[in-house]
Design a protein around this motif. Structure first.
Motif, short mmCIF file in Angstrom:
data_model
loop_
_atom_site.label_atom_id
_atom_site.label_comp_id
_atom_site.label_asym_id
_atom_site.label_seq_id
_atom_site.Cartn_x
_atom_site.Cartn_y
_atom_site.Cartn_z
N PRO A 176 0.79 -1.23 0.00
CA PRO A 176 0.00 0.00 0.00
C PRO A 176 0.83 1.28 0.00
O PRO A 176 0.28 2.36 -0.25
N LEU A 177 2.13 1.20 0.28
CA LEU A 177 2.96 2.40 0.20
C LEU A 177 2.99 2.95 -1.22
O LEU A 177 3.30 4.14 -1.43
N ALA A 178 2.65 2.12 -2.19
CA ALA A 178 2.58 2.57 -3.59
C ALA A 178 1.49 3.61 -3.78
O ALA A 178 1.50 4.35 -4.78
N LEU A 179 0.54 3.70 -2.85
CA LEU A 179 -0.53 4.68 -2.94
C LEU A 179 0.01 6.11 -2.96
O LEU A 179 -0.66 7.03 -3.44
N LYS A 180 1.21 6.29 -2.42
CA LYS A 180 1.85 7.60 -2.44
C LYS A 180 2.00 8.12 -3.87
O LYS A 180 1.97 9.34 -4.11
N ILE A 182 0.08 7.07 -6.56
CA ILE A 182 -1.12 6.82 -7.36
C ILE A 182 -2.09 7.99 -7.20
O ILE A 182 -2.31 8.45 -6.08
N PRO A 183 -2.66 8.49 -8.30
CA PRO A 183 -3.60 9.62 -8.21
C PRO A 183 -4.75 9.32 -7.25
O PRO A 183 -5.24 8.19 -7.18
N GLU A 184 -5.17 10.35 -6.51
CA GLU A 184 -6.22 10.17 -5.50
C GLU A 184 -7.57 9.79 -6.10
O GLU A 184 -8.41 9.21 -5.40
N ASP A 185 -7.79 10.12 -7.37
CA ASP A 185 -9.07 9.79 -7.99
C ASP A 185 -9.05 8.45 -8.72
O ASP A 185 -10.03 8.08 -9.38
N ALA A 186 -7.94 7.72 -8.62
CA ALA A 186 -7.85 6.42 -9.30
C ALA A 186 -8.69 5.38 -8.55
O ALA A 186 -8.51 5.18 -7.35
N VAL A 187 -9.59 4.73 -9.27
CA VAL A 187 -10.48 3.75 -8.65
C VAL A 187 -9.71 2.56 -8.10
O VAL A 187 -10.06 2.00 -7.06
N TYR A 188 -8.61 2.19 -8.78
CA TYR A 188 -7.88 0.99 -8.36
C TYR A 188 -7.11 1.18 -7.06
O TYR A 188 -6.52 0.24 -6.55
N ARG A 189 -7.16 2.39 -6.49
CA ARG A 189 -6.56 2.59 -5.17
C ARG A 189 -7.19 1.65 -4.14
O ARG A 189 -6.52 1.17 -3.23
N TYR A 190 -8.48 1.35 -4.32
CA TYR A 190 -9.20 0.56 -3.32
C TYR A 190 -8.81 -0.92 -3.35
O TYR A 190 -9.12 -1.65 -2.41
N PHE A 191 -8.12 -1.36 -4.39
CA PHE A 191 -7.63 -2.73 -4.41
C PHE A 191 -6.59 -2.95 -3.31
O PHE A 191 -6.40 -4.08 -2.85
N PHE A 192 -5.94 -1.88 -2.88
CA PHE A 192 -4.93 -2.00 -1.83
C PHE A 192 -5.56 -2.27 -0.46
O PHE A 192 -4.85 -2.61 0.48
N LEU A 193 -6.88 -2.16 -0.36
CA LEU A 193 -7.56 -2.50 0.89
C LEU A 193 -7.59 -4.01 1.10
O LEU A 193 -7.98 -4.48 2.18
N LEU A 194 -7.20 -4.78 0.09
CA LEU A 194 -7.06 -6.22 0.26
C LEU A 194 -5.89 -6.53 1.19
O LEU A 194 -5.85 -7.59 1.82
N SER A 195 -4.94 -5.62 1.29
CA SER A 195 -3.85 -5.76 2.24
C SER A 195 -4.32 -5.24 3.60
O SER A 195 -4.96 -4.19 3.68
N PRO A 196 -4.03 -5.96 4.69
CA PRO A 196 -4.46 -5.48 6.01
C PRO A 196 -3.85 -4.15 6.40
O PRO A 196 -4.39 -3.45 7.26
N SER A 197 -2.73 -3.79 5.79
CA SER A 197 -2.11 -2.50 6.10
C SER A 197 -2.67 -1.37 5.24
O SER A 197 -2.45 -0.19 5.54
N GLY A 198 -3.40 -1.72 4.18
CA GLY A 198 -3.96 -0.70 3.29
C GLY A 198 -4.94 0.20 4.01
O GLY A 198 -5.02 1.41 3.75
#
Length: 245
Positions: A176-180, A182-198
Motif C-alpha cells: 500500500p505504500l505505492a498509494l503515495k 497513485i492519483p487520488e481519484d484512481a479507482v484501483y486505489r481501493y484494491f490495496f484494501l485487500l492488504s491489512p495495512s492498506g
C-alpha cells in the motif's frame, strides 16, 4: 499470574539467545535513528519535509509485521527445539500462551508508534496529524503483529521457511505504500484494501488531508479486517499444531 510471568520470561530468554531475533529487534531502532538523523540535517528543506508523513506511515506500517515475525520465529524455534512438547506437560495452557503473546504484542504495537514518531519529530518538527489520530491509525494496524506471528508459526517448519514466508508477508504489508504515487481519484486505489495495512495507510492519508471521518472509518475497517484475520489464524494454528476442533 504465575503462568503469565513464566511466558514472558520464556520469550525473553528465547529472544536474547537468538542472534537473528536480536538483529530483528535492533533494526527497528536503527530505522528510527536514521530517520531522526536525516531530520536533523534536513528539517529546513521543504522538499524533504514533504516526505516526512510518508516516512511516518512507512515506519508505523512495517512495525507490526516485523515484531510479529520476531514472535513467529520464537514459536518456530519452540517447535524445532522441542520446547512446545515440553510445554504440553506443564500447567501452562496453549490458549494462555496465545492470549499472553497477543495482548503483549498489541500493547507494544500501540505504544511503539507513539514513541518512535515522538523521537523522529524532535528533529523534523513536522508531524502532520495529532497524536490521538496516530493512536487510531496504530490501533488499526496493531493486530497485524499477532496475525504475522501465527501465520509464520503455522506454515513454517523451520527458520529458513519462516524467512521465506516473511518476505511474502512483507510484500503484502508494504504494497500500500505505492498509494503515495497513485492519483487520488484512481479507482484501483481501493484494491490495496485487500492488504491489512492498506486500511491503516488510507486512514493516515485521510487524517493528513484533514478528513477525520473517513480517517476513522478506514481505521475501524482495518481493525475489523485484522480481527477477522487474527481469528482465522488462531483457529488454523490451534487445529494444525494442537489438533483441536
Amino acid at each position: 499470574m504465575r503462568a503469565f510471568a513464566s511466558i514472558i520470561s520464556l520469550d525473553a530468554r528465547g529472544i536474547m539467545r537468538d542472534g537473528v531475533m536480536l538483529i530483528n529487534v535492533g533494526l527497528s531502532a536503527v530505522v528510527v535513528a536514521i530517520i531522526t538523523i536525516v531530520g536533523y540535517f534536513n528539517h529546513d528543506n521543504a522538499t524533504m519535509v514533504e516526505w516526512f508523513p510518508f516516512l511516518i506511515i512507512m515506519s508505523v506500517m512495517t512495525g507490526p509485521s516485523g515484531f510479529g515475525f520476531l514472535f513467529g520465529l520464537l514459536m518456530v524455534d519452540e517447535k524445532d527445539t522441542g520446547v512446545r512438547s515440553a510445554l504440553a506437560i506443564t500447567p501452562i495452557q496453549p490458549s494462555a500462551m496465545l492470549l499472553t503473546r497477543t495482548v503483549l504484542m498489541t500493547i507494544y504495537l500501540l505504544l511503539w508508534p507513539l514513541l518512535t514518531v515522538l523521537v523522529m519529530n524532535i528533529t523534523w518538527h513536522a508531524l502532520p496529524i495529532t497524536y490521538s489520530e496516530l493512536v487510531v491509525v496504530a490501533a488499526s494496524l496493531a493486530l497485524m503483529g499477532p496475525v504475522t506471528s501465527l501465520g509464520v508459526a503455522s506454515y513454517a517448519a523451520n527458520k529458513v521457511e519462516a524467512l521465506a514466508l516473511f518476505k511474502f508477508i512483507s510484500f503484502i504489508i508494504i504494497s500500500p505504500l505505492a498509494l503515495k504515487f497513485i492519483p487520488e481519484d484512481a479507482v484501483y486505489r481501493y484494491f490495496f484494501l485487500l492488504s491489512p495495512s492498506g486500511w491503516g495507510y488510507m486512514s493516515f492519508d485521510a487524517f493528513v488531508s484533514g478528513a477525520q471521518m473517513p480517517g476513522f472509518i478506514y481505521a475501524i475497517g482495518g481493525t475489523l479486517y485484522n480481527m477477522i484475520l487474527l481469528y482465522a489464524c488462531v483457529r488454523y494454528y490451534q487445529s494444525t499444531l494442537y489438533k483441536t476442533d
